[in-house]
Design an enzyme around this catalytic site. Sequence first.
Site: not given
Ligand code: S3P
Length: 456
Positions: A22, A120, A148, A191, A338, A369, A410
């Site tokens: 992240s 994502g 997604r 999010s 996560d 998941r 994961r």
């Molecule tokens: C993340 C945010 C989360 C997490 C992803 C990484 C990020 O997703 O599940 O693995 O780096 O901002 P969401 O923002 O969709 O909750």
Amino acid sequence: MRFHVRPGPTVGGVAIVPGDKSIAHRWLIFAATAAGPSRLVGLPPSLDVRSMAAALAALTASARPALEAWARNGGARAEGHGSTWNVDRDGVARVALEVEGEGRSALVEAEAPLDCGNSGTAMRLLAGVAAAAPFRTVLVGDASLTGRPMERVAAPLRAMGARVSTTDGHAPMTVEGGRLRGIRYELPNPSAQVKGAILLAGLAATDRTTVVEPVASRDHTERAIAALGGRVDRLGTEIAIEPFQHAGFEARVPGDPSSAAFLIGASVVTGAALTVRDVGLNPTRLGFLRVLRRMGVSIVERITGEELGEPVGEVIVQAGARPTGTRIDRGELPSVIDEVPVLAAVAATAGGETRFEGAGELRVKESDRLAGVADGLSALGGRADVAGDDLVVTGGGLAGGVAGSLGDHRLAMAFVVAALAAQGSSTIEGAQAAEISYPGFAARLADLGGAVEALP
Ligand code: S3P
């Protein structure tokens, strides 16, 4: 590829883990859009982060050679373009990637769609960057990413003035950026990706941008903005920023607590002591440690330093009693978002029931998941059920068996953790998915004593 897991040996000792995915996504964006050169040490060589580096390479001229080379080899022994990289056995890059930023206004139109692969975070954060760039950017991804939801990020960027179109709410997503206005946006669901996209766009807007979250999600974007000298006002779960062009910077990416969670899970289910060093200790990421403590595991964390606003330190797990079940309510979920698969794996070996409440968001991760965890743990001879939006894991142990990763990193690693404490041997199919976030996972687990092999 598949993982073969034989239960019995304990997994413990001292470990370090690859850099935080992240944080790496965000710092790569900040480096590519900085007015001046940056040096990043400790980027993880994971496929997701390489997708981000490749996409940013296409959007920059000066930083392109270094980013492209890093995206190609993930930091494997290589030299050139002012940078040298060398990833050690633990997956930690020791030497810097140098990124020649020339400011946000120097970004260039990509010649082809940006391929975000499985990531994502890459797609949503890049949408925020592209929203402020005065040209057209097309974002594409693999089959999982294409399934997604993307309207959640398209809608606020449109409200800021960008032209964004999705394909029935999904990728491919086209962003025609330009002059943006600041907005006040209340996120319908927590999010960090959507919050991050809005804040990245907001840095280039004409006035103040405010994001309000129902529950706090990981705050890496706002920490980096503040550490780079930008103005960030936080009041509870309301975050406001001012337009700001940052300069280049130097930073070392902390180890990924979400990767550490699999090693920690492995030590817990095998009853061994483990210390993880140089790991990120941002509280928005440590919900899993609080949950494990509630389950009766003795764990302490100790902050030893800070990198670009991110606390770094060590996590010490003591060998101890068998964990017991617990309840994770919906307010707690973003802080373990996560880690649900690995916590569910631990819960399957624990005494009693563990319930993850209101976990519907897990249906739109790299795989579904909720169903994936329930099916995989059941295939390994445990018991887990989906009840509405809840995931209910019945403890008591696993027999062992054959489970599939569904191409989800994961899930692949969580099932290995569960299998370490099963009665018989297990096979986890689709093991190559682990490379998405944790290259070399099985080898590191084996170094710590686990009987895990990656087989072709
Ligand atoms: C993340 C945010 C989360 C997490 C992803 C990484 C990020 O997703 O599940 O693995 O780096 O901002 P969401 O923002 O969709 O909750």
